[in-house]
Design a protein around this motif. Structure first.
Motif, PDB file in Angstrom:
ATOM      1  N   ARG A 236      22.635  13.031  34.386  1.00 26.18           N
ATOM      2  CA  ARG A 236      22.205  11.687  33.313  1.00 26.18           C
ATOM      3  C   ARG A 236      20.534  11.486  34.029  1.00 26.18           C
ATOM      4  NH1 ARG A 236      26.857   7.979  33.421  1.00 26.18           N
ATOM      5  NH2 ARG A 236      25.962   6.379  33.925  1.00 26.18           N
ATOM      6  N   PHE A 237      20.506  12.283  34.479  1.00 27.92           N
ATOM      7  CA  PHE A 237      18.884  11.795  34.695  1.00 27.92           C
ATOM      8  C   PHE A 237      18.260  11.589  33.207  1.00 27.92           C
ATOM      9  CE2 PHE A 237      14.423  13.587  34.262  1.00 27.92           C
ATOM     10  CZ  PHE A 237      13.397  13.284  34.829  1.00 27.92           C
ATOM     11  N   PRO A 238      17.244  10.250  33.451  1.00 28.91           N
ATOM     12  CA  PRO A 238      16.913  10.248  35.075  1.00 28.91           C
ATOM     13  C   PRO A 238      17.276   8.428  35.650  1.00 28.91           C
ATOM     14  CG  PRO A 238      15.096   9.496  33.266  1.00 28.91           C
ATOM     15  CD  PRO A 238      16.876   9.866  32.745  1.00 28.91           C
ATOM     16  N   LEU A 239      18.507   8.535  35.299  1.00 30.50           N
ATOM     17  CA  LEU A 239      19.483   7.533  35.517  1.00 30.50           C
ATOM     18  C   LEU A 239      20.682   7.816  36.641  1.00 30.50           C
ATOM     19  CD1 LEU A 239      19.913   6.307  31.358  1.00 30.50           C
ATOM     20  CD2 LEU A 239      18.025   5.033  32.958  1.00 30.50           C
ATOM     21  N   ASP A 240      20.374   8.861  37.369  1.00 29.37           N
ATOM     22  CA  ASP A 240      21.063   9.302  38.310  1.00 29.37           C
ATOM     23  C   ASP A 240      21.283   8.802  39.554  1.00 29.37           C
ATOM     24  OD1 ASP A 240      18.771  10.634  38.212  1.00 29.37           O
ATOM     25  OD2 ASP A 240      18.976  12.612  38.950  1.00 29.37           O
ATOM     26  N   SER A 241      21.952   9.139  40.514  1.00 33.08           N
ATOM     27  CA  SER A 241      21.767   8.936  41.877  1.00 33.08           C
ATOM     28  C   SER A 241      21.611  10.752  42.623  1.00 33.08           C
ATOM     29  CB  SER A 241      22.592   8.456  42.291  1.00 33.08           C
ATOM     30  OG  SER A 241      22.315   6.903  41.942  1.00 33.08           O
ATOM     31  N   GLN A 242      21.763  11.093  43.210  1.00 27.25           N
ATOM     32  CA  GLN A 242      21.827  12.265  43.943  1.00 27.25           C
ATOM     33  C   GLN A 242      21.922  12.285  45.168  1.00 27.25           C
ATOM     34  OE1 GLN A 242      21.650  15.070  42.392  1.00 27.25           O
ATOM     35  NE2 GLN A 242      20.569  14.203  40.201  1.00 27.25           N
ATOM     36  N   THR A 243      22.966  12.772  45.912  1.00 26.71           N
ATOM     37  CA  THR A 243      23.834  13.193  47.034  1.00 26.71           C
ATOM     38  C   THR A 243      23.207  14.470  47.930  1.00 26.71           C
ATOM     39  OG1 THR A 243      25.512  12.129  46.881  1.00 26.71           O
ATOM     40  CG2 THR A 243      25.519  13.199  48.898  1.00 26.71           C
ATOM     41  N   CYS A 244      21.960  14.941  48.790  1.00 30.53           N
ATOM     42  CA  CYS A 244      21.933  15.111  49.675  1.00 30.53           C
ATOM     43  C   CYS A 244      22.390  16.079  50.712  1.00 30.53           C
ATOM     44  CB  CYS A 244      20.171  15.870  49.531  1.00 30.53           C
ATOM     45  SG  CYS A 244      19.317  15.422  47.961  1.00 30.53           S
ATOM     46  N   THR A 245      22.113  17.053  51.165  1.00 30.05           N
ATOM     47  CA  THR A 245      23.018  17.101  52.377  1.00 30.05           C
ATOM     48  C   THR A 245      22.125  18.429  53.009  1.00 30.05           C
ATOM     49  OG1 THR A 245      24.678  16.715  51.825  1.00 30.05           O
ATOM     50  CG2 THR A 245      25.343  17.968  53.980  1.00 30.05           C
ATOM     51  N   LEU A 246      21.426  17.845  54.936  1.00 32.84           N
ATOM     52  CA  LEU A 246      21.350  18.669  55.645  1.00 32.84           C
ATOM     53  C   LEU A 246      22.645  19.018  57.250  1.00 32.84           C
ATOM     54  CD1 LEU A 246      18.522  20.073  56.087  1.00 32.84           C
ATOM     55  CD2 LEU A 246      18.373  18.014  57.889  1.00 32.84           C
ATOM     56  N   GLU A 247      22.505  20.412  56.708  1.00 34.87           N
ATOM     57  CA  GLU A 247      23.000  20.851  57.332  1.00 34.87           C
ATOM     58  C   GLU A 247      22.995  21.612  58.694  1.00 34.87           C
ATOM     59  OE1 GLU A 247      25.640  23.234  55.344  1.00 34.87           O
ATOM     60  OE2 GLU A 247      26.249  21.767  53.657  1.00 34.87           O
ATOM     61  N   LEU A 248      23.726  21.472  60.207  1.00 34.76           N
ATOM     62  CA  LEU A 248      23.727  21.814  61.089  1.00 34.76           C
ATOM     63  C   LEU A 248      24.684  23.016  61.411  1.00 34.76           C
ATOM     64  CD1 LEU A 248      21.971  18.673  61.353  1.00 34.76           C
ATOM     65  CD2 LEU A 248      21.234  19.784  63.621  1.00 34.76           C
ATOM     66  N   GLU A 249      24.290  23.955  62.778  1.00 39.14           N
ATOM     67  CA  GLU A 249      24.829  24.953  62.883  1.00 39.14           C
ATOM     68  C   GLU A 249      24.719  25.757  64.112  1.00 39.14           C
ATOM     69  OE1 GLU A 249      27.491  28.772  60.709  1.00 39.14           O
ATOM     70  OE2 GLU A 249      27.514  27.185  59.919  1.00 39.14           O
ATOM     71  N   SER A 250      25.902  26.087  64.622  1.00 40.30           N
ATOM     72  CA  SER A 250      25.666  27.753  65.915  1.00 40.30           C
ATOM     73  C   SER A 250      25.713  28.582  64.934  1.00 40.30           C
ATOM     74  CB  SER A 250      26.318  27.353  67.265  1.00 40.30           C
ATOM     75  OG  SER A 250      25.961  28.191  67.638  1.00 40.30           O
ATOM     76  N   TYR A 251      24.116  29.318  65.622  1.00 44.13           N
ATOM     77  CA  TYR A 251      24.454  30.650  64.434  1.00 44.13           C
ATOM     78  C   TYR A 251      24.788  31.545  65.105  1.00 44.13           C
ATOM     79  CZ  TYR A 251      22.223  34.736  62.333  1.00 44.13           C
ATOM     80  OH  TYR A 251      21.590  35.597  61.484  1.00 44.13           O
ATOM     81  N   ALA A 252      25.195  31.727  66.060  1.00 45.19           N
ATOM     82  CA  ALA A 252      25.878  32.634  67.539  1.00 45.19           C
ATOM     83  C   ALA A 252      27.390  32.341  68.301  1.00 45.19           C
ATOM     84  CB  ALA A 252      25.109  33.487  68.372  1.00 45.19           C
ATOM     85  N   TYR A 253      27.419  31.174  68.181  1.00 45.98           N
ATOM     86  CA  TYR A 253      28.815  30.802  68.610  1.00 45.98           C
ATOM     87  C   TYR A 253      30.006  30.228  68.171  1.00 45.98           C
ATOM     88  CZ  TYR A 253      25.903  31.648  73.132  1.00 45.98           C
ATOM     89  OH  TYR A 253      24.952  32.453  74.019  1.00 45.98           O
ATOM     90  N   THR A 254      30.556  30.809  67.784  1.00 47.67           N
ATOM     91  CA  THR A 254      31.972  30.039  67.257  1.00 47.67           C
ATOM     92  C   THR A 254      32.623  28.980  67.928  1.00 47.67           C
ATOM     93  OG1 THR A 254      33.413  31.451  68.509  1.00 47.67           O
ATOM     94  CG2 THR A 254      32.374  32.090  66.562  1.00 47.67           C
TER      95      THR A 254
END
Length: 477
Positions: free
Chosen positions: A193-211
């Motif tokens: 729908r560009f340029p009549l669009d809406s975008q949803t972005c996400t920044l994700e955080l997580e532990s690398y070693a510990y489950t």
């Protein structure tokens, strides 16, 4: 050995023993500070000059490592090792949203990332119950959560003027670990729908070693764990919403991990693209319609106008695609630009058709005049020059009907003076009915009258383009 020699050796030994005792007594002697002298009610003059006054500013302090007992524990292991998962609360303050790149499909954000957890190994006695704050040098000596940004391309901790890291330890062992980070992360964008669009972005955080069995990552205050600066703004986007979510992420080789999400929705400003793309494309289409009002004999004017509009539309399309990723689907702006390009191209084809039909008709008229000249059968239609059929085909249906009854036999020669105002034609009419003759002449007029093609184009092209715009903006807005 003579007796006097023995006496001298014994005397030398006694002198050495005395000097050693005197030296040891000097080391053990206690020094009195000026404050203690005043407390005793004495003055400095009462103290022998051989005594040295101690400097209170050089008194020995307790080291941080001794206070926090860092050397007594192994901080390579997490708190409560082999026990339940360590709860680590997280909150984020977004300082700025620096850029959004459609070509690279990523975004850059600067934020303050804070971690909260409890490590009883860092507990220390305090009568005031006040915390102690340290910089990044202590972080390397203790255990901290190994949080990283999932799908990040680049990230760094700011180091001007020093590393932007803060560590605050409370007497009961609670720890606050804060750092200032700039991260560039991927954002999967949909440009259909560009340029009549809406975008949803996400920044994700997580532990690398510990489950999730070792470290439980969670938002410290729910949705209130994410705060933003009200002055955050972008040139091409309107920031509509920030919100947080959390869920478990599974990796087949390592297991389940707690993952935190920072979601934000962006809506693109359309005004920039109206000025740079839509308005120029619309003006080029309207400019191509000008050729419908130019005389069809003005070949250079109409051809140059058509070619100019086609090349301009190609430049606009190329410019828009240069700032976009090479996606395999059609964007909204592609639909508008390519339909506009088709309208411009059809206007060029329209003149090509008009010019071709004019050339074909002129050739037939030339052959007709030559045939009449060879047979020496000129005929006049008894009409003035203003009511005769012109060679370019611009005559009315009433004129053609008025000629329907003339035959070759009924045509007579005209005087030389009248021939200049008359039009010589050769009519070959069969003995069909009058209705059939009228129908055939009407069809002949529509095909041969090249002025009619331009006349119809003046109405069809604008009407079709207006209808397309109505449908386009109703669907995408």
């Amino acid at each position: 050995m003579p007796g006097y020699v023995r006496f001298l050796l014994l005397l030398l030994c006694l002198i050495l023993i005395g000097e050693c005792r005197r030296h040891k007594s000097r080391k053990k002697r206690s020094w009195t500070s000026p404050a203690e002298i005043h407390k005793q009610g004495k003055s400095l003059s009462d103290i022998p000059l051989t005594k040295k006054i101690s400097d209170g500013t050089k008194s020995r302090k307790v080291k941080t490592s001794h206070l926090l007992r860092i050397d007594d524990h192994d901080f390579t292991m997490r708190p409560a090792f082999a026990g339940p998962a360590v709860p680590v609360g997280v909150d984020v303050q977004v300082e700025s949203l620096d850029s959004i790149s459609e070509v690279d499909m990523d975004f850059t954000m600067t934020l303050y990332l804070r971690h909260y957890w409890k490590d009883e190994r860092l507990a220390f006695p305090s009568s005031t119950n006040k915390s102690m704050t340290f910089d990044g040098r202590l972080v390397k000596k203790i255990w901290v959560p190994d949080v990283f940004f999932v799908h990040s391309k680049r990230s760094f901790i700011h180091d001007t003027t020093t590393d932007n890291i803060m560590l605050r330890v409370f007497p009961d062992g609670h720890v606050l670990y804060s750092l200032r980070v700039t991260v560039t992360a991927a954002c999967n964008m949909d440009f259909s729908r560009f340029p009549l669009d809406s975008q949803t972005c996400t920044l994700e955080l997580e532990s690398y070693a510990y489950t999730d069995e070792d470290l439980m990552l969670y938002w410290k205050s729910g949705d209130e764990s994410l705060s933003t600066d009200d002055r955050i703004s972008l040139s091409q986007f309107l920031i509509q919403k920030f919100h947080t979510t959390s869920r478990l992420a599974f990796y087949s080789s390592t297991g389940w991990y707690n993952r935190l999400y920072i979601n934000f929705t962006l809506r693109r400003h359309i005004f920039f693209f109206l000025l740079q793309t839509y308005f120029p494309a619309t003006l080029m289409v309207m400019l191509s319609w000008v050729s419908f009002w130019i005389d069809r004999r003005a070949v250079p004017a109409r051809v140059s106008l058509g070619i100019t509009t086609v090349l301009t539309m190609s430049t606009i399309i190329t410019g828009v695609n240069a700032s976009m990723p090479r996606v395999s689907y059609i964007k909204a702006v592609d639909i508008y630009l390519w339909v506009s390009f088709v309208f411009v191209f059809l206007s060029v084809l329209e003149y090509a058709a008009v010019n071709y039909l004019t050339t074909v008709r002129d050739g037939k008229d030339r052959k007709l005049r030559e045939k009449v000249r060879e047979q020496n059968l000129p005929c006049t239609c008894g009409m003035s020059h203003t009511r005769t059929m012109m060679l370019d085909g611009t005559y009315s249906e009433a004129d053609t009907n008025s000629l329907a009854g003339y035959t070759r036999a009924s045509m007579t020669a005209e005087d030389a003076s009248e021939k200049q105002e008359r039009m010589v034609v050769h009519l070959s009419l069969d003995n069909e009915s009058t209705g059939t003759k009228k129908k055939g002449i009407r069809g002949f007029r529509i095909i041969q009258n090249t002025h009619a093609i331009d006349t119809y184009s003046r109405m069809i092209f604008p009407g079709a383009y207006i209808l397309f715009n109505l449908i386009y903006w109703c669907v995408y807005c």
